[in-house]
Design a protein around this motif. Sequence first.
Motif, mmCIF file in Angstrom:
data_model
loop_
_atom_site.group_PDB
_atom_site.id
_atom_site.type_symbol
_atom_site.label_atom_id
_atom_site.label_comp_id
_atom_site.label_asym_id
_atom_site.label_seq_id
_atom_site.Cartn_x
_atom_site.Cartn_y
_atom_site.Cartn_z
ATOM 1 N N TYR A 2 0.838 -1.190 0.000
ATOM 2 C CA TYR A 2 0.000 0.000 0.000
ATOM 3 C C TYR A 2 0.875 1.241 0.000
ATOM 4 O O TYR A 2 1.822 1.332 0.769
ATOM 5 N N LYS A 3 0.521 2.228 -0.845
ATOM 6 C CA LYS A 3 1.153 3.536 -0.733
ATOM 7 C C LYS A 3 0.649 4.162 0.558
ATOM 8 O O LYS A 3 -0.392 3.780 1.089
ATOM 9 N N GLU A 6 -3.017 5.200 0.579
ATOM 10 C CA GLU A 6 -3.922 4.050 0.638
ATOM 11 C C GLU A 6 -3.927 3.444 2.034
ATOM 12 O O GLU A 6 -4.973 3.094 2.574
ATOM 13 N N PHE A 7 -2.739 3.341 2.613
ATOM 14 C CA PHE A 7 -2.602 2.754 3.946
ATOM 15 C C PHE A 7 -3.297 3.618 4.987
ATOM 16 O O PHE A 7 -3.963 3.112 5.889
ATOM 17 N N TYR A 40 5.863 2.507 1.433
ATOM 18 C CA TYR A 40 4.940 1.417 1.159
ATOM 19 C C TYR A 40 4.783 0.560 2.414
ATOM 20 O O TYR A 40 5.750 0.317 3.137
ATOM 21 N N ASP A 43 0.890 -6.122 4.519
ATOM 22 C CA ASP A 43 -0.161 -6.660 5.384
ATOM 23 C C ASP A 43 0.283 -6.771 6.839
ATOM 24 O O ASP A 43 -0.520 -6.590 7.748
ATOM 25 N N TYR A 46 -0.222 -3.561 8.366
ATOM 26 C CA TYR A 46 -1.641 -3.322 8.618
ATOM 27 C C TYR A 46 -2.022 -3.834 10.008
ATOM 28 O O TYR A 46 -2.672 -3.134 10.777
#
Length: 114
Positions: A2-3, A6-7, A40, A43, A46
């Motif tokens: 994810y950029k 986006e993150f 970047y 997961d 995340y």
Amino acid sequence: MYKISEFAEVTGLSKETLRYYAEVKLLEPAYIDPVNKYRYYDDGSYFLAILLVKLKGFGFTIQEMIAVMEDESFANLEKLLQQKRMNISLQIENLTTKLEELDEFLESGRENEQ
């Protein structure tokens, strides 16, 4: 991957917060492009971000969150959560006492008016 934008969107953390977390080594990007310096996240990032969101919501300080993240086994996490729970319970008790005192004070003022 994810950029950062986006993150930020999927985690609920702002880009500024993500940059700050990286600066204090709380949550570093999985990869930084050496050419354009884009950050970047993956997961695994995340999972850690969601944990940080929860800890922040529970009132953990940055230092407390860093301590949790440095203990990669999360062995002490339950202990820290129990301590935070106890602190919150004490705050609730203190605020409840203040509310009761305030209600009594208001009531005594009403009695004096009569």
